[in-house]
Design a protein around this motif. Structure first.
Motif, mmCIF file in Angstrom:
data_model
loop_
_atom_site.group_PDB
_atom_site.id
_atom_site.type_symbol
_atom_site.label_atom_id
_atom_site.label_comp_id
_atom_site.label_asym_id
_atom_site.label_seq_id
_atom_site.Cartn_x
_atom_site.Cartn_y
_atom_site.Cartn_z
ATOM 1 N N ARG A 34 0.841 -1.192 0.000
ATOM 2 C CA ARG A 34 0.000 0.000 0.000
ATOM 3 C C ARG A 34 0.888 1.258 0.000
ATOM 4 N NH1 ARG A 34 -5.772 0.738 1.082
ATOM 5 N NH2 ARG A 34 -5.535 -1.093 -0.169
ATOM 6 N N LEU A 38 1.055 4.156 -2.889
ATOM 7 C CA LEU A 38 0.892 5.589 -2.644
ATOM 8 C C LEU A 38 2.135 6.356 -3.081
ATOM 9 C CD1 LEU A 38 -0.940 5.761 0.789
ATOM 10 C CD2 LEU A 38 -1.781 6.498 -1.434
ATOM 11 N N GLU A 148 -19.674 17.757 -4.289
ATOM 12 C CA GLU A 148 -20.546 17.688 -3.110
ATOM 13 C C GLU A 148 -22.023 17.821 -3.471
ATOM 14 O OE1 GLU A 148 -17.713 19.382 0.443
ATOM 15 O OE2 GLU A 148 -19.114 20.721 -0.535
ATOM 16 N N GLY A 157 -21.721 14.350 -0.865
ATOM 17 C CA GLY A 157 -20.734 14.202 0.192
ATOM 18 C C GLY A 157 -20.451 12.754 0.549
ATOM 19 N N ARG A 158 -21.386 11.832 0.223
ATOM 20 C CA ARG A 158 -21.164 10.439 0.584
ATOM 21 C C ARG A 158 -20.069 9.809 -0.252
ATOM 22 N NH1 ARG A 158 -26.494 7.230 0.678
ATOM 23 N NH2 ARG A 158 -25.207 6.277 2.265
ATOM 24 N N ALA A 162 -17.139 1.190 -2.829
ATOM 25 C CA ALA A 162 -17.196 -0.161 -3.384
ATOM 26 C C ALA A 162 -16.595 -0.227 -4.784
ATOM 27 C CB ALA A 162 -18.643 -0.674 -3.401
ATOM 28 N N TRP A 234 -5.544 6.283 -7.790
ATOM 29 C CA TRP A 234 -5.885 6.483 -6.379
ATOM 30 C C TRP A 234 -7.279 5.914 -6.102
ATOM 31 C CZ3 TRP A 234 -9.171 8.709 -2.862
ATOM 32 C CH2 TRP A 234 -8.643 9.099 -1.617
ATOM 33 N N ILE A 238 -7.821 3.107 -3.164
ATOM 34 C CA ILE A 238 -8.483 3.327 -1.875
ATOM 35 C C ILE A 238 -9.889 2.738 -1.890
ATOM 36 C CG2 ILE A 238 -9.140 5.084 -0.178
ATOM 37 C CD1 ILE A 238 -6.174 5.008 -0.661
ATOM 38 N N VAL A 240 -12.719 4.269 -2.393
ATOM 39 C CA VAL A 240 -13.800 5.217 -2.181
ATOM 40 C C VAL A 240 -13.299 6.607 -2.562
ATOM 41 C CG1 VAL A 240 -13.159 5.252 0.262
ATOM 42 C CG2 VAL A 240 -15.272 6.332 -0.434
ATOM 43 N N PRO C 56 -8.526 9.748 3.898
ATOM 44 C CA PRO C 56 -8.799 8.394 3.411
ATOM 45 C C PRO C 56 -7.548 7.594 3.059
ATOM 46 C CG PRO C 56 -10.280 9.952 2.370
ATOM 47 C CD PRO C 56 -9.313 10.757 3.169
ATOM 48 N N ALA C 57 -6.564 8.237 2.422
ATOM 49 C CA ALA C 57 -5.376 7.495 2.023
ATOM 50 C C ALA C 57 -4.633 6.985 3.253
ATOM 51 C CB ALA C 57 -4.466 8.366 1.168
ATOM 52 N N ALA C 60 -6.538 4.078 4.741
ATOM 53 C CA ALA C 60 -6.381 2.848 3.980
ATOM 54 C C ALA C 60 -5.027 2.217 4.252
ATOM 55 C CB ALA C 60 -6.550 3.125 2.496
ATOM 56 N N THR C 81 -17.742 8.089 5.248
ATOM 57 C CA THR C 81 -16.708 8.079 4.217
ATOM 58 C C THR C 81 -15.408 7.490 4.745
ATOM 59 O OG1 THR C 81 -17.699 10.124 3.463
ATOM 60 C CG2 THR C 81 -15.622 9.496 2.481
ATOM 61 N N LEU C 84 -15.624 3.857 4.933
ATOM 62 C CA LEU C 84 -15.543 3.264 3.603
ATOM 63 C C LEU C 84 -14.106 3.176 3.102
ATOM 64 C CD1 LEU C 84 -18.651 4.868 1.906
ATOM 65 C CD2 LEU C 84 -18.235 2.441 2.302
ATOM 66 N N SER C 104 -24.796 5.640 8.849
ATOM 67 C CA SER C 104 -25.494 5.408 7.588
ATOM 68 C C SER C 104 -25.967 3.954 7.530
ATOM 69 C CB SER C 104 -24.558 5.698 6.419
ATOM 70 O OG SER C 104 -25.108 5.169 5.258
ATOM 71 N N SER C 106 -26.959 2.048 5.250
ATOM 72 C CA SER C 106 -26.603 1.192 4.118
ATOM 73 C C SER C 106 -25.125 0.797 4.149
ATOM 74 C CB SER C 106 -26.917 1.923 2.812
ATOM 75 O OG SER C 106 -26.189 3.121 2.749
ATOM 76 N N GLU C 110 -22.714 -1.870 1.846
ATOM 77 C CA GLU C 110 -21.725 -1.360 0.882
ATOM 78 C C GLU C 110 -20.365 -2.019 1.093
ATOM 79 O OE1 GLU C 110 -21.434 2.918 0.374
ATOM 80 O OE2 GLU C 110 -23.596 3.076 0.723
ATOM 81 N N ALA C 149 -22.302 19.376 3.060
ATOM 82 C CA ALA C 149 -20.992 18.764 2.813
ATOM 83 C C ALA C 149 -20.815 17.469 3.597
ATOM 84 C CB ALA C 149 -19.882 19.753 3.159
ATOM 85 N N ASP C 151 -22.153 13.666 4.926
ATOM 86 C CA ASP C 151 -23.008 12.538 4.625
ATOM 87 C C ASP C 151 -24.093 12.392 5.685
ATOM 88 O OD1 ASP C 151 -23.755 10.254 3.323
ATOM 89 O OD2 ASP C 151 -22.592 9.014 4.697
#
Ligand SMILES: Nc1ncnc2c1ncn2[C@@H]1O[C@H](COP(=O)(O)OP(=O)(O)OP(=O)(O)O)[C@@H](O)[C@H]1O
Ligand SMILES: Nc1ncnc2c1ncn2[C@@H]1O[C@H](COP(=O)(O)OP(=O)(O)OP(=O)(O)O)[C@@H](O)[C@H]1O
Ligand SMILES: [Mg+2]
Ligand SMILES: [Mg+2]
Lengths: 333, 299, 361, 235, 258
Positions: A34, A38, A148, A157-158, A162, A234, A238, A240, C56-57, C60, C81, C84, C104, C106, C110, C149, C151
């Motif tokens: 990983r 990166l 957004e 924003g979500r 997957a 990227w 990742i 997402v 996020p990076a 992960a 997020t 995820l 969330s 769901s 996911e 902005a 979720d």
């Protein structure tokens, strides 16, 4: 030195590099893989930023906006069809059933980023210095706001999750090598010289026939292309993408990598991207040991400050690696 | 609420938001005009000033003493920042100083998280000032009225200072050509430190008012105001103090009226609209509204 | 191994730190209590903590690092997020991840069968709020303000509107803002200009903004009741808005921190960290961790696979934030929702409810 | 002796520009340094003004070393350098530029009088007091630069190519100004490519070649020296 | 080259007023005049860096009045700058190569794949740049950065770069500034030589009469933006108006010049 021999060295070095990649992907643990991925993505980002900012001299704070575009394009393309249909109701129907592999996603990501860069560049590149900086920052924020708010295409924003984990070390390292090679060749071509000339004195450059706006646009577009590709890699690494991921921290990080490597030096960017990725991991390790979270960024900032104070031109300045110089230090055959 | 009343209320809202932006921007523009340095840590000076005021107040100091001391602390922090981080870089590339200020932000924000903890804290120091003043059906917040007056006063004072006093002219000279200023004997360090000190005092003051409006402080609070101020400064013409104020108001009005006039579904695009507006302004006036009148480089 | 290792991933720095640090504190408190009581399966429990830096990076990456150390399960994180970004790696390795704060509904679908939510889903609390507003407060119309902005805030208001509309309530209009805004007067003024004012305001906000919003709403002379979700569950609400403004506010949350069942938790927390829990995420972190240890005990093994099976079979686990049951194949707990009323800055337990109808995730 | 330079060595990075330069200037004297492009004249002057720090050697002004002083302190002691390439403040007005020349002085009245005096020396600037310095023509900028360095009322005035880019009338004018200053007792150190005229106005001169002083002597001596003639004065 | 009644003013100041020029190929024109007379402004107008308020500029049989500077340069007009404008951080030789590149349009692809044609081209550029540098006596400095040159050397490099673009019309703004009389003589000889070698038409701005008088075939005198005299060097030298406004009472050419 004979140029054939130089090419030989280069091929040998490349061979060793890919051997390393093979060993890492076959035997390395997930964590190292990983980090390796990166690292390669940061190399692409830094080198391509260097083309537009370091070599061409565009003060851009918006580079990561192109990465975001690339990442979203790739995410939308590689998202499994079922999810696409459920989430992305704003897409045209025929797109719902399409799911591409990484290569087409990457290329389209780069292409779309380049097209956007072209359109944005026509407008923004007329500005200079801080004005260009704030306008490009504006671009970044616009991209984020759209991501957004455009619920039916970006899922707001979500973010999109997957995503298939297509990205692996082979992809990232190959993309990095290609980026380095391309930027290097451009730098060593008349186009590259024109870019530097415009950076140094745009009026004088025009007086010897260089179309300054055009060459700036060219650098901007090429740089966005590779950045978009990095975004695609990227996204499928990742898994997402969300609007907040492509924002100021990443912007800051790659600019720091570029400046510390040396603005204008491809070699410097590579060294610095690799070095900083490792440094940040080491610092995180240290931080975990003493359980003072945040200290790694503090040290990182201090390291950067010291670098910039004692070596304001960066590790490499605007010099480049050459086998000739290596031979001066280590006796190669 | 009648539609004129609605309009005027939104106008007042815009004016109030604009003045706090203007106040933040003045300090940023001041430092920029001297050093060509976009001090992104300006927002963190606001944060430090606010935390200082709160801590001193909680330690038992009278309100006004706490405020004066807190603002002074932010001024002094500015001086330290200049000495440690910016002076060694003096005269180097714009990108380097810009990044340095980002690094200072990273340093201060993470330091503040470690030191104060990441959590938001209530900031009710100025709550004794009655919140609103009703004029007919219009509501005017008293803090905002104070902000407007303060902003205009500071604007006039700094404009006079920069134009008329020797120190002020020296600051502009330093901004213009560092080497030449040394040659004519401008005491560089003194001039730059003064500029930083004044700019940081303004940051402290703006921090106080900003925090009082929001009613809370937290370690990362400086980030949004500094980005807004950066934008406002550019709109107004970077380096120009009156430009900073105009930029602040333009930004305040743009933000309020986008929300006021657009249907709710588009409100989310507010910041994008603001930046489109910014880019349009820059295309028409590449130096910003009041930026030094497009002085062509003589060749 | 002589210890049971559990990974804890939290964003201890960056924008999420104000949610995740209390969560980590909750974990630490739970850890101390468990080990003081002799650990589990006769072994001490050990946590491996990593900071995801709200990035996020980084998340992960650190999740791979933790997974490499052979943990039985993972917990942490208060934002969808962020989960995820971190959870898919755990899913790949078959290690379960109990999200302590993301709501969330769901999310588990996911990511996959390794992901569990500790709190109820947003659809549950939003439905509870809607039913409470419609039935108990007698509200027939609502004005909605939410953070676009985030979720959480988006989903919460969406589920709320679904249920409120389903009951026959009217949504007069919606307004939005962005995380980090400090001025909401433009939105509030536009509310004031409505010809008929709504019966309630539903404001979907995170813990950092709600105080300021309430303050400005009341400052602008609006006395209408305000309804919201678990983002309100922080002392900041009253402190920032001031006691006068923090009145006639109702929100859903996991637990009333002053109720009998939680007294011990609050006291112990105070003892360990020198201050009461900053917000509800402390209790969630505490529960999520105990939930995992409970599963280890039930599985009678620290093996990730066994722990996962045991987690999925959790029934009647009593935590500070309610009782957790995972119905078959569903990894979002069916929990009752607590409704709190704020009056003069004081949080008052109103009732505990189970919504009669829950919008689909 | 007002200025004494001994064994000065100056580097730009690794490049050595001066290889041990020694010379001196007496109070009230006008001394010129001549040399071809790249010889190191400007480097020498910048080092005296404190903008470059010497690698080795000593600079004594009025008996004390100025080596470690920052440039603004050197100005305060009475040395003023009018640099090569003018370097006026382009965004400041002409008037403000002049005021900046006197930034160290506190005697407001006399400053105002001196502005008048400078404007009388360069009447062309008179009508442009409020024009931004950067929009002046090359020659006007040169006048402004000299005027600005006069504003500090220096004991030692150092001029680096003051006639650069000036029309012949103005060159005359500048040399007249130098002559006036000289009569008023100001010490002048002059670097000038118009070597003939420089030697005419100076009392003594030095010749510098690739960072070394190769010749020195009275102006009359240098003017008549064959080597100097062929290398610097032209046929 | 043909210029028709161009005028331009900056904020009320007429920098150039009703200026005319008719220049035949292969001639050398000198433009002199007091400081601020508008000479540099004239150059900026011809090379497209500023736009005239009125009037027309023709080069060959094309009107170039509103062209972009780079297009004018490609058409065959090169210039040097009064305030030195080099590519500071490029090496001396690269400064010249950038000038040489003007006639080339190599594709990006040929650079990416390093085709033989590309390599040949690079070598050609480098060779011709090297030749030019040696003409200007800068070959020793060719790998230094331009900014590390002394003032006089930078002036030479400016001219070398302008020449590298193989102009038909070369416009040089005060080339002898910062050169001593001896160096000025060398420059004079050099320009004369280059003129023949490259078949140049030259417009020269210069305050140093030692260069202007022997070099120019025609001289124009500007004052306050107006053309006040035009003629051969001998005529100009005698013109009382010019002596008064520009050359100076004692006429330094006799007493001080060489
Ligand atoms: N910034 C610099 N970096 C590197 N080398 C420099 C720099 N400035 C000057 N030099 C070198 O130092 C030497 C002396 O330069 P200097 O400018 O002092 O010459 P000069 O005698 O003033 O010449 P000129 O008459 O052309 O102005 C030259 O070889 C020059 O190349
Ligand atoms: N951009 C500008 N803004 C304002 N005034 C200008 C501008 N450009 C030139 N001028 C004015 O126009 C006039 C002509 O300037 P120009 O530079 O052409 O003079 P010049 O003849 O080249 O003088 P010199 O011999 O001193 O270089 C000057 O009075 C100058 O102040
Ligand atoms: Mg010189
Ligand atoms: Mg000129």
């Amino acid at each position: 030195m004979h140029s054939g021999r130089q090419a030989g060295y280069t091929f040998m070095a490349l061979g060793l590099f890919f051997l390393g990649i093979y060993l890492l992907s076959a035997y390395g643990n997930h964590y190292y893989q990983r980090v390796g991925n990166l690292m390669m993505i940061y190399v692409i980002l830094t080198v391509s930023l260097n083309l537009s900012s370091g070599i061409m001299g565009i003060s851009s704070l918006g580079q990561i906006g192109f990465m975001a575009i690339g990442a979203y394009v790739a995410a939308i393309l590689t998202l499994p069809p079922g999810l696409k249909e459920r989430w992305l109701t704003g897409l045209p129907h025929w797109m719902h059933s399409i799911q591409t592999g990484l290569l087409p996603a990457m290329l389209l990501a780069g292409l779309l980023a380049a097209v956007v860069a072209f359109l944005v560049g026509i407008v923004i590149l007329r500005l200079q210095g801080v004005f260009a900086a704030v306008a490009t920052l504006g671009f970044l924020i616009i991209v984020k706001v759209i991501a957004e708010n455009w619920m039916t295409v970006t899922r707001g924003g979500r973010g999109l999750s997957a995503l298939p984990a297509y990205t692996n070390l082979w992809w990232t390292s190959t993309a990095a090598v290609v980026t380095i090679y391309a930027v290097w060749r451009i730098l060593k071509s008349p186009h590259g010289r024109s870019m530097i000339a415009v950076r140094e004195h745009d009026l004088a450059a025009q007086s010897v026939g260089i179309n300054a706006p055009k060459i700036r646009l060219l650098a901007f577009v090429i740089s966005a292309f590779f950045t978009g590709i990095a975004g695609a890699l990227w996204a499928n690494l990742i898994g997402v993408v969300s609007p907040g991921s492509f924002y100021l921290w990443l912007t800051l990080l790659i600019i720091i990598m570029m400046v510390v490597g040396g603005m204008g030096s491809v070699t410097g960017s590579v060294i610095s991207a690799v070095g900083f990725t490792i440094l940040l991991e080491l610092l995180r390790g240290f931080e975990n040991k003493i359980a003072m979270y945040g200290i790694s960024y503090i040290i990182f900032a201090v390291v950067f400050l010291l670098m910039i104070i004692f070596r304001p031109e960066g590790i490499m300045g605007d010099r480049e690696f050459s086998w000739r110089n290596v031979r001066r230090i280590i006796p190669l055959p | 609420m009648s539609s004129t009343a609605y309009f005027f209320q939104q106008f007042i809202n815009a004016l109030s938001l604009g003045s706090i932006y203007a106040l933040v921007t003045i300090g940023l523009a001041m430092v920029f005009s001297i050093l060509r340095l976009i001090n992104f840590a300006h927002g963190d000076l606001m944060m430090i000033g606010s935390y200082a005021i709160l801590m001193l107040f909680n330690a038992g100091l009278p309100v006004w003493t706490a405020i004066l001391a807190g603002v002074a602390i932010s001024g002094i922090t500015g001086i330290i920042m200049e000495r440690l981080c910016y002076r060694p870089l003096r005269g180097s590339a714009e990108m380097n100083t810009l990044l340095t200020s980002f690094a200072v932000v990273v340093l201060l924000e993470n330091g503040a998280v470690l030191f104060f903890g990441p959590n938001t804290q209530p900031f009710g120091i100025l709550n004794f000032i009655q919140p609103t003043l009703a004029v007919g059906s219009l509501l005017i917040s008293k803090i905002d009225a104070i902000t407007v007056v303060l902003t205009l006063a500071i604007l006039i004072l700094t404009a006079l200072f920069i134009k008329k006093t020797t120190l002020g002219i020296s600051m502009r000279a330093v901004a213009d050509d560092l080497t030449a200023s040394q040659l004519v004997g401008i005491p560089l360090n003194r001039v730059i430190v003064s500029a930083f000190f004044i700019g940081s005092l303004f940051a402290g003051l703006a921090g106080l008012l900003w925090s009082a409006r929001a009613g809370k402080i937290f370690p990362l609070m400086g980030f949004i105001p500094v980005v807004k101020a950066f934008v406002a400064a550019v709109i107004g013409g970077f380096g120009s103090i009156p430009g900073a104020v105009i930029g602040g108001y333009v930004l305040g009005f743009a933000e309020v009226f986008f929300v006021a006039l657009l249907p709710p579904d588009f409100q989310g695009y507010r910041d994008a609209f603001v930046f489109v507006l910014l880019i349009i302004i820059l295309l028409v006036r590449p130096q910003g509204i009041l930026g030094a009148k497009a002085m062509e480089r003589r060749i | 191994a002589d210890t049971v290792k559990i990974g804890v991933i939290e964003n201890l720095t960056g924008s999420m730190a104000s949610l995740d640090q209390p969560s980590l504190n909750g974990v630490k408190l739970a850890l101390k209590e468990i080990n003081d009581a002799g650990g589990v399966l006769g072994k001490k429990v050990e946590i491996i903590v990593r900071d995801g830096k709200s990035d996020p990076a980084t998340l992960a990456t650190v999740v791979e690092e933790i997974l490499g150390k052979g943990v039985s399960a993972l917990t942490g994180l208060s934002d969808t997020t962020m989960v995820l970004a971190a959870a898919p790696a755990a899913q790949r390795m078959g290690v379960s991840f109990v999200s302590s704060g993301a709501t969330s509904p769901s999310l588990p679908d996911e990511v996959g069968d390794c992901l569990f939510l500790e709190p109820f889903g947003d659809n549950v609390q939003a439905a509870a709020a809607a039913e409470y507003a419609y039935n108990d407060l007698g509200a027939k119309s609502v004005w909605v303000l939410y953070d676009k902005a985030m979720d959480y805030t988006y989903l919460l208001q969406r589920y709320f509107c679904d249920r409120f509309g389903g009951l026959g309530g009217a949504i007069i209009s919606k307004a939005t803002y962005q995380t980090g805004d400090t001025d909401f007067r433009a939105q509030i003024t536009s509310l004031k200009s409505k010809k008929t004012l709504p019966d309630i305001l539903f404001i979907s906000s995170g813990p950092d903004e709600i105080g300021t919003i309430v303050k400005q709403v009341r400052d602008m002379g609006i006395k209408i009741p305000i309804v919201g979700g678990d983002g309100y569950d922080t002392p900041l609400l009253a402190k920032v808005a001031g006691p006068a403004a923090a009145t006639d506010i109702y929100f859903t949350t996991h637990v009333a921190l002053d109720s009998k069942g939680t007294k011990a938790f609050v006291e112990n927390y105070n003892k360990m960290f020198g201050h009461p829990p900053e917000n509800g995420f402390a209790a969630l972190g505490y529960d999520a961790f105990k939930l995992i240890v409970n599963a280890v005990k039930n599985a009678n093994s620290a093996d990730p696979k066994a722990v996962k099976t045991a987690l999925a079979a959790t029934q009647g686990f009593k935590g500070v934030t309610g009782t957790i049951n995972y119905p078959k194949g569903i990894r979002v707990p069916q929990k009752s929702v607590t409704i709190i009323k704020v009056d003069g800055g004081k949080f008052i337990f109103e009732k505990e409810v189970m919504p009669s109808e829950i919008p689909a995730p | 002796m007002i200025l004494q330079v001994t064994d000065l060595e100056v580097f730009y990075g690794n490049i050595q520009a001066l290889h041990g330069i020694s010379f001196n200037v007496e109070e009230g004297e006008t001394v010129t340094i001549i040399g071809s492009n790249g010889a190191g004249k400007s480097t020498t002057l910048l080092t005296i003004a404190g903008l470059l720090k010497p690698g080795k050697g000593e600079i004594k002004y009025l008996g004390t070393s100025t080596k470690t002083l920052p440039a603004d302190r050197i100005v305060r002691r009475g040395i003023s350098l009018c640099p090569e390439g003018r370097r006026i403040f382009s965004s400041l007005t002409v008037y403000e530029n002049l005021i900046m020349g006197a930034v160290q002085r506190r005697d407001r009245k006399k400053i105002r009088a001196d502005v008048k005096w400078v404007l009388s020396l360069f009447p062309d600037l008179n009508s442009r007091l409020d024009q931004a310095g950067g929009t002046l023509s090359g020659g006007q900028q040169q006048m402004l630069a000299i005027g600005r360095s006069l504003m500090s009322r220096p004991k030692l005035l150092i001029l680096d190519e003051p006639s650069l880019g000036l029309a012949p009338v103005l060159v005359n004018q500048i040399f007249n100004v130098i002559a006036t200053l000289k009569n008023d007792g100001t010490t002048v150190l002059l670097v000038e490519q118009n070597a003939r005229r420089a030697l005419e106005i100076a009392d003594r001169g030095y010749v510098i070649e690739t960072g070394r002083i190769t010749m020195e002597g009275s102006s009359t001596f240098l003017k008549s020296n064959d080597q100097v003639k062929s290398a610097y004065l032209g046929g | 080259m043909n210029i028709n009644a161009i005028s331009i003013s900056f904020g009320g100041v007429k920098a150039l007023d009703d200026y005319h020029l008719n220049l035949a190929p292969s001639r050398i024109l000198g433009v002199i005049g007091p400081n601020g007379a508008g000479k540099t402004t004239l150059f900026n107008l011809i090379t497209g860096f500023i736009r005239p308020d009125s009037g027309h500029i023709y080069f060959g049989d094309e009107e170039i009045t509103h062209w972009e500077p780079h297009r004018i340069a490609r058409k065959g007009i090169s210039r040097s700058f009064q305030n030195i404008c080099l590519f500071n951080r490029l090496s001396v030789i690269d400064n010249v190569i950038v000038g040489c590149q003007i006639r080339q349009h190599p594709s990006l692809l040929s650079a990416l794949f390093k085709t033989p044609g590309f390599k040949r081209n690079e070598k050609k550029l480098r060779d011709s740049a090297r030749r030019l540098l040696s003409v200007f006596g800068l070959e020793k400095q060719s790998d230094q950065r331009a900014m590390s040159l002394s003032y006089g050397d930078q002036r030479r490099l400016e001219i070398a770069r302008a020449l590298a673009a193989r102009p038909k019309l070369l416009m040089i703004d005060e080339p002898a500034a910062g050169m001593n009389p001896r160096e000025t003589e060398d420059l004079l000889a050099l320009i004369l030589k280059l003129r023949i070698e490259f078949d140049l038409t030259i417009i020269l701005i210069e305050h140093n009469m030692n260069l202007v008088m022997p070099l120019c075939e025609t001289i124009q005198v500007l004052n306050y933006g107006r053309l006040v005299a035009e003629g051969t060097p001998a005529e100009i030298q005698q013109n009382p108006e010019v002596i008064d406004a520009y050359l100076g009472d004692e006429n330094d050419i006799a007493s001080h010049g060489s």
